[in-house]
Design a protein around this motif. Structure first.
Motif, PDB file in Angstrom:
ATOM      1  N   THR A  20       0.828  -1.206   0.000  1.00 52.93           N
ATOM      2  CA  THR A  20       0.000   0.000   0.000  1.00 52.93           C
ATOM      3  C   THR A  20       0.862   1.255   0.000  1.00 52.93           C
ATOM      4  OG1 THR A  20      -1.786  -1.161   1.141  1.00 52.93           O
ATOM      5  CG2 THR A  20      -1.810   1.232   1.254  1.00 52.93           C
ATOM      6  N   VAL A  21       1.970   1.211   0.718  1.00 56.91           N
ATOM      7  CA  VAL A  21       2.882   2.358   0.762  1.00 56.91           C
ATOM      8  C   VAL A  21       3.482   2.601  -0.617  1.00 56.91           C
ATOM      9  CG1 VAL A  21       4.963   3.297   1.837  1.00 56.91           C
ATOM     10  CG2 VAL A  21       3.375   1.920   3.194  1.00 56.91           C
ATOM     11  N   LEU A  22       3.923   1.532  -1.275  1.00 60.74           N
ATOM     12  CA  LEU A  22       4.481   1.654  -2.620  1.00 60.74           C
ATOM     13  C   LEU A  22       3.438   2.190  -3.592  1.00 60.74           C
ATOM     14  CD1 LEU A  22       6.797   1.122  -4.622  1.00 60.74           C
ATOM     15  CD2 LEU A  22       5.978  -1.233  -4.818  1.00 60.74           C
ATOM     16  N   ASP A  23       2.216   1.709  -3.464  1.00 65.13           N
ATOM     17  CA  ASP A  23       1.135   2.173  -4.329  1.00 65.13           C
ATOM     18  C   ASP A  23       0.898   3.670  -4.139  1.00 65.13           C
ATOM     19  OD1 ASP A  23      -1.097   1.528  -6.185  1.00 65.13           O
ATOM     20  OD2 ASP A  23      -2.320   2.198  -4.506  1.00 65.13           O
ATOM     21  N   ALA A  24       0.975   4.135  -2.895  1.00 66.74           N
ATOM     22  CA  ALA A  24       0.763   5.553  -2.606  1.00 66.74           C
ATOM     23  C   ALA A  24       1.845   6.411  -3.251  1.00 66.74           C
ATOM     24  CB  ALA A  24       0.742   5.779  -1.098  1.00 66.74           C
ATOM     25  N   TYR A  25       3.100   5.964  -3.183  1.00 71.28           N
ATOM     26  CA  TYR A  25       4.187   6.725  -3.793  1.00 71.28           C
ATOM     27  C   TYR A  25       3.999   6.826  -5.307  1.00 71.28           C
ATOM     28  CZ  TYR A  25       6.698   5.969   0.646  1.00 71.28           C
ATOM     29  OH  TYR A  25       7.071   5.944   1.965  1.00 71.28           O
ATOM     30  N   LYS A  26       3.674   5.694  -5.939  1.00 70.21           N
ATOM     31  CA  LYS A  26       3.532   5.690  -7.393  1.00 70.21           C
ATOM     32  C   LYS A  26       2.320   6.504  -7.832  1.00 70.21           C
ATOM     33  CE  LYS A  26       5.992   1.375  -8.358  1.00 70.21           C
ATOM     34  NZ  LYS A  26       5.946   0.045  -8.992  1.00 70.21           N
ATOM     35  N   ALA A  57      -0.072  22.554   2.946  1.00 69.05           N
ATOM     36  CA  ALA A  57       0.424  21.551   1.996  1.00 69.05           C
ATOM     37  C   ALA A  57      -0.501  20.350   1.867  1.00 69.05           C
ATOM     38  CB  ALA A  57       1.818  21.069   2.419  1.00 69.05           C
ATOM     39  N   ALA A  58      -1.511  20.212   2.731  1.00 73.00           N
ATOM     40  CA  ALA A  58      -2.354  19.015   2.788  1.00 73.00           C
ATOM     41  C   ALA A  58      -3.012  18.714   1.441  1.00 73.00           C
ATOM     42  CB  ALA A  58      -3.414  19.197   3.864  1.00 73.00           C
ATOM     43  N   ARG A  59      -3.131  17.429   1.142  1.00 70.06           N
ATOM     44  CA  ARG A  59      -3.803  16.969  -0.076  1.00 70.06           C
ATOM     45  C   ARG A  59      -4.642  15.733   0.256  1.00 70.06           C
ATOM     46  NH1 ARG A  59      -1.464  20.993  -1.519  1.00 70.06           N
ATOM     47  NH2 ARG A  59      -0.683  21.528  -3.604  1.00 70.06           N
ATOM     48  N   ASP A  60      -5.665  15.502  -0.568  1.00 69.32           N
ATOM     49  CA  ASP A  60      -6.469  14.277  -0.451  1.00 69.32           C
ATOM     50  C   ASP A  60      -5.991  13.322  -1.530  1.00 69.32           C
ATOM     51  OD1 ASP A  60      -8.343  12.294  -0.195  1.00 69.32           O
ATOM     52  OD2 ASP A  60     -10.015  13.473  -1.006  1.00 69.32           O
ATOM     53  N   GLY A  61      -5.162  12.366  -1.143  1.00 70.35           N
ATOM     54  CA  GLY A  61      -4.548  11.480  -2.117  1.00 70.35           C
ATOM     55  C   GLY A  61      -5.336  10.232  -2.443  1.00 70.35           C
ATOM     56  N   ASN A  62      -6.311   9.856  -1.601  1.00 71.83           N
ATOM     57  CA  ASN A  62      -7.063   8.628  -1.856  1.00 71.83           C
ATOM     58  C   ASN A  62      -8.528   8.889  -2.180  1.00 71.83           C
ATOM     59  OD1 ASN A  62      -7.886   9.444   0.665  1.00 71.83           O
ATOM     60  ND2 ASN A  62      -7.621   7.450   1.662  1.00 71.83           N
ATOM     61  N   GLY A  63      -8.890  10.158  -2.350  1.00 67.01           N
ATOM     62  CA  GLY A  63     -10.228  10.490  -2.808  1.00 67.01           C
ATOM     63  C   GLY A  63     -11.338  10.231  -1.811  1.00 67.01           C
ATOM     64  N   ASP A  64     -11.018  10.220  -0.502  1.00 67.26           N
ATOM     65  CA  ASP A  64     -12.072   9.981   0.487  1.00 67.26           C
ATOM     66  C   ASP A  64     -12.634  11.277   1.051  1.00 67.26           C
ATOM     67  OD1 ASP A  64     -10.003  10.879   2.044  1.00 67.26           O
ATOM     68  OD2 ASP A  64      -9.954   9.149   3.407  1.00 67.26           O
ATOM     69  N   GLY A  65     -12.220  12.415   0.506  1.00 65.20           N
ATOM     70  CA  GLY A  65     -12.741  13.696   0.960  1.00 65.20           C
ATOM     71  C   GLY A  65     -12.048  14.251   2.191  1.00 65.20           C
ATOM     72  N   GLU A  66     -11.019  13.565   2.676  1.00 69.67           N
ATOM     73  CA  GLU A  66     -10.297  14.031   3.856  1.00 69.67           C
ATOM     74  C   GLU A  66      -8.824  14.259   3.518  1.00 69.67           C
ATOM     75  OE1 GLU A  66     -10.794  11.270   7.035  1.00 69.67           O
ATOM     76  OE2 GLU A  66     -12.971  11.473   7.099  1.00 69.67           O
ATOM     77  N   LYS A  67      -8.181  15.118   4.324  1.00 69.83           N
ATOM     78  CA  LYS A  67      -6.743  15.370   4.202  1.00 69.83           C
ATOM     79  C   LYS A  67      -6.111  15.019   5.538  1.00 69.83           C
ATOM     80  CE  LYS A  67      -7.586  19.113   0.895  1.00 69.83           C
ATOM     81  NZ  LYS A  67      -7.456  20.566   0.630  1.00 69.83           N
ATOM     82  N   ASN A  68      -5.617  13.805   5.613  1.00 68.02           N
ATOM     83  CA  ASN A  68      -5.162  13.239   6.881  1.00 68.02           C
ATOM     84  C   ASN A  68      -3.654  12.994   6.832  1.00 68.02           C
ATOM     85  OD1 ASN A  68      -4.705  11.777   9.202  1.00 68.02           O
ATOM     86  ND2 ASN A  68      -5.923  10.011   8.590  1.00 68.02           N
ATOM     87  N   PRO A  69      -2.853  13.674   7.661  1.00 62.64           N
ATOM     88  CA  PRO A  69      -1.396  13.466   7.617  1.00 62.64           C
ATOM     89  C   PRO A  69      -0.987  12.055   8.005  1.00 62.64           C
ATOM     90  CG  PRO A  69      -2.017  14.755   9.546  1.00 62.64           C
ATOM     91  CD  PRO A  69      -3.245  14.644   8.697  1.00 62.64           C
ATOM     92  N   ASN A  70      -1.869  11.303   8.674  1.00 61.10           N
ATOM     93  CA  ASN A  70      -1.579   9.918   9.031  1.00 61.10           C
ATOM     94  C   ASN A  70      -2.105   8.936   7.987  1.00 61.10           C
ATOM     95  OD1 ASN A  70      -0.078   9.549  11.597  1.00 61.10           O
ATOM     96  ND2 ASN A  70      -1.676  10.906  12.385  1.00 61.10           N
ATOM     97  N   ASN A  71      -2.416   9.450   6.785  1.00 65.13           N
ATOM     98  CA  ASN A  71      -2.799   8.582   5.661  1.00 65.13           C
ATOM     99  C   ASN A  71      -1.669   8.639   4.635  1.00 65.13           C
ATOM    100  OD1 ASN A  71      -4.002   8.364   2.753  1.00 65.13           O
ATOM    101  ND2 ASN A  71      -5.461   7.307   4.066  1.00 65.13           N
ATOM    102  N   ILE A  72      -1.147   7.500   4.242  1.00 62.30           N
ATOM    103  CA  ILE A  72       0.025   7.480   3.371  1.00 62.30           C
ATOM    104  C   ILE A  72      -0.284   8.058   1.999  1.00 62.30           C
ATOM    105  CG2 ILE A  72      -0.422   5.093   2.655  1.00 62.30           C
ATOM    106  CD1 ILE A  72       2.997   6.886   3.024  1.00 62.30           C
ATOM    107  N   TYR A  73      -1.511   7.910   1.486  1.00 60.25           N
ATOM    108  CA  TYR A  73      -1.864   8.484   0.188  1.00 60.25           C
ATOM    109  C   TYR A  73      -1.904  10.005   0.270  1.00 60.25           C
ATOM    110  CZ  TYR A  73      -2.958   3.874  -1.663  1.00 60.25           C
ATOM    111  OH  TYR A  73      -2.850   2.569  -2.103  1.00 60.25           O
ATOM    112  N   ASP A  74      -2.543  10.533   1.331  1.00 63.94           N
ATOM    113  CA  ASP A  74      -2.611  11.981   1.511  1.00 63.94           C
ATOM    114  C   ASP A  74      -1.220  12.558   1.744  1.00 63.94           C
ATOM    115  OD1 ASP A  74      -5.280  11.430   1.362  1.00 63.94           O
ATOM    116  OD2 ASP A  74      -5.781  12.054   3.403  1.00 63.94           O
ATOM    117  N   ALA A  75      -0.447  11.901   2.608  1.00 60.89           N
ATOM    118  CA  ALA A  75       0.879  12.414   2.963  1.00 60.89           C
ATOM    119  C   ALA A  75       1.837  12.363   1.779  1.00 60.89           C
ATOM    120  CB  ALA A  75       1.440  11.626   4.143  1.00 60.89           C
ATOM    121  N   ALA A  76       1.798  11.284   0.994  1.00 59.04           N
ATOM    122  CA  ALA A  76       2.702  11.159  -0.153  1.00 59.04           C
ATOM    123  C   ALA A  76       2.391  12.211  -1.209  1.00 59.04           C
ATOM    124  CB  ALA A  76       2.599   9.757  -0.756  1.00 59.04           C
ATOM    125  N   LEU A  77       1.100  12.459  -1.469  1.00 56.96           N
ATOM    126  CA  LEU A  77       0.745  13.468  -2.462  1.00 56.96           C
ATOM    127  C   LEU A  77       1.141  14.855  -1.972  1.00 56.96           C
ATOM    128  CD1 LEU A  77      -0.534  14.093  -5.171  1.00 56.96           C
ATOM    129  CD2 LEU A  77      -2.765  14.223  -4.039  1.00 56.96           C
TER     130      LEU A  77
END
Length: 573
Positions: free
Chosen positions: A101-107, A197-217
């Motif tokens: 999942t971490v690798l997927d978030a980076y890519k 700098a926050a972003r919603d990287g997984n499309g769930d409508g939230e910007k969570n620094p403890n989410n690897i998709y949000d944090a990576a984006l």
């Protein structure tokens, strides 16, 4: 880094010397002109800061929080091991592996940056390198299917005691500390930086620094600001230093970047190796302890106060720390037994068109029950230039409450033939599910002339108007459709005629069949000039296209009409 990452390991002089030697080359050849002071390798002020954040003394994204200093193995990554194979700490294959999942978030983040900021040239391996030194890839991939870390990742409080002094900026909203700020999440953003700098990287409508998709984006956008081009060494150095302004940090990140570029592979979530050494091990600061002891360590009970007149009891024995890692509850991904097709219709499209149907896959348990919140990776396999919407060949989708994940729409390229869309479960090694897709050549079902002017010519002359037709398919413009034009003997005899009108090739030679023609972007095809030999009569031009469209055009070759002479005047009487 969070104090709960593990007990601090004091590095001796020998370890420090080894690390210094390992990064010396990078320091000399790639590092900017910064000098290090005695605060854990953080740079002293030299007047050569590379970003507004550094110049302002904010310490970049992390507030110059501690980071892991472990360097990659000296050997290049080994070929990918079989998923599920036990790996020992420090093993080259283990170090090269990144949790799924971490690798997927980076890519995914790097892919989005290619569209949003193409001039940045952000490699996903840079996000992986920063994720490694900041949090050990989210503590070895301790994340759920949505990318949320199983528990918050917090750095020490930035109270000025061996670290930067950053008083609370978020009222404890992200770090739970209303007195001082702490770096948060797998990419270790301080709250004041995350606020913008926050972003919603997984499309769930939230910007969570403890989410690897949000944090990576968010990290990707942070590294790509100021118009930096990360394919150049100077901008790459500046971007990394803006994340944590330390020469040693730069060298460590560059080491992991180079290591990951040589090869890496996906490993199951939660099985990644954890680094052991941190940048604060040699300074005098005390890392803020975790609010709760790690589950595997039981605190020693307090000795009971002896009663009067009774002998003092022996202190109760303490339970030694358990060497068995705490059991983790099964995630939805763990319960998936197989994938089933969820009603995907036949996948066909013409070259250049979007597929009207989408791949749909259902994750199920062994008993056939749906499994929600599981990440399904869809990969385009085969010799094709087809992509998913957005130009990517890989897409990851989380299953819904019915266990179904629907892939993004497919876009056909120009290459015809079949290819495969493979669905797999992220973080599991169960068999994938393959779908066959077909790209057919561009076609037209109707041809019409764009003019109704009669096409006539005198023997030995040339037709004044060139033949022009428009192709459509289901009423829509049919562009880039292959076509053929032939001067035929008759509507009943489609063989090429050997007399009458003709085309000319580049050498001026008579040609009565044209191949390799193609309609333009508006579906229009304009033929070359037509000429006539000395034969008079009515002739036929047939135009056909891929898909079966056909049109017969009448051509007439006739001698010019001569006008009757004016009658002479009657002689005078």
């Amino acid at each position: 880094m969070a104090a709960q990452f593990g007990r601090r390991l004091r590095k001796g002089a020998a370890t420090t010397a080894v690390a210094a030697l390992a990064v010396a080359a990078l320091s000399a050849s790639q590092g900017p002109g910064a000098t290090a002071d005695d605060q854990g390798g953080r740079p002293a002020t030299t007047g050569a800061e590379t970003s507004p954040e550094a110049a302002a003394g904010t310490g970049g994204a992390t507030g110059n929080s501690p980071y892991y200093t472990d360097l990659p193995p000296l050997n290049s990554p080994s070929p990918s091991p079989t998923i599920g194979t036990p790996a020992s700490r420090g093993d080259t294959a283990t170090e090269a592996g990144i949790p799924a999942t971490v690798l997927d978030a980076y890519k995914k983040a790097a892919s989005e940056l290619r569209s949003a900021k193409p001039g940045c040239n952000l490699p996903w391996e840079l996000l992986a390198a920063i994720g490694k030194v900041e949090s050990g890839q989210a503590r070895g991939g301790q994340v759920d299917a949505n990318g949320d870390t199983t528990s918050a990742i917090l750095g020490p409080q930035l109270d000025g005691n061996g670290f930067a002094l950053i008083k609370d900026t978020d009222n404890g909203a992200y770090d739970g500390n209303s007195t001082y700020d702490q770096a948060v999440g797998p990419m270790q953003f301080i709250p004041s930086t995350w606020a913008w700098a926050a972003r919603d990287g997984n499309g769930d409508g939230e910007k969570n620094p403890n989410n690897i998709y949000d944090a990576a984006l968010a990290a990707g956008h942070y590294l790509c600001r100021f118009g930096w081009d990360l394919s150049t060494q100077a901008d790459l150095n500046s971007a990394i230093l803006s994340y944590n302004h330390s020469q040693d940090y730069l060298n460590t990140v560059l080491s992991w970047l180079e290591y990951y570029r040589k090869g890496t592979h996906e490993i199951p979530d939660g099985t990644g190796s954890l680094p052991g050494n941190r940048s604060d091990d040699n300074d005098s600061a005390t890392v803020t302890p975790s609010p709760t002891p790690p589950p595997s360590v039981k605190p020693s009970p307090k000795p009971q106060k002896p009663e009067t007149g009774t002998p003092s009891p022996k202190p109760p024995s303490t339970t030694p720390p358990s060497t068995t890692p705490p059991s983790t509850p099964a995630t939805p991904t763990d319960t998936v037994d197989h994938l089933e097709d969820a009603g995907t219709a036949k996948l066909t499209a013409q070259a250049g068109d979007a597929f009207t149907e989408r791949v749909s896959t259902r994750a199920e348990t062994k008993a056939g029950a749906a499994v929600a919140k599981v990440r399904i990776r869809f990969t385009i396999v085969g010799t094709t230039d087809a992509t998913f919407t957005g130009g990517e060949s890989v897409a990851t989708v989380v299953t819904n409450s019915t266990g179904v994940a629907v892939a993004p729409a497919l876009q056909a390229g120009e290459k015809t033939g079949t290819f495969t869309v493979r669905a797999t479960v992220v973080g599991r090694s169960i068999s994938g599910l393959d779908y066959t897709a077909t790209v057919a050549e561009r076609a037209a079902d109707t041809l019409t002339r764009t003019s109704d002017t009669a096409l006539t010519c005198v023997p030995g002359g040339e037709f004044a108007e060139q033949v022009e037709v428009k192709a459509t398919y289901d009423g829509e413009v049919a562009d880039k459709v292959a076509a053929t034009a032939t001067l035929i003997k008759s509507a009943l005899d489609p063989t090429a005629n050997d007399k009458g009108p003709y085309f000319k090739d580049a050498d001026g030679t008579t040609v009565r069949t044209l191949t390799g023609l193609e309609t333009d972007a508006n579906g229009v095809l304009k033929l070359p000039k037509l000429y006539a030999d000395d034969t008079t009569g009515t002739f036929m031009l047939r135009i056909t296209t891929a898909g079966g469209a056909a049109l017969n055009v009448t051509l007439t070759v006739a001698a010019a009409e001569t006008s009757s002479p004016s009658p002479s005047a009657s002689p005078s009487a």
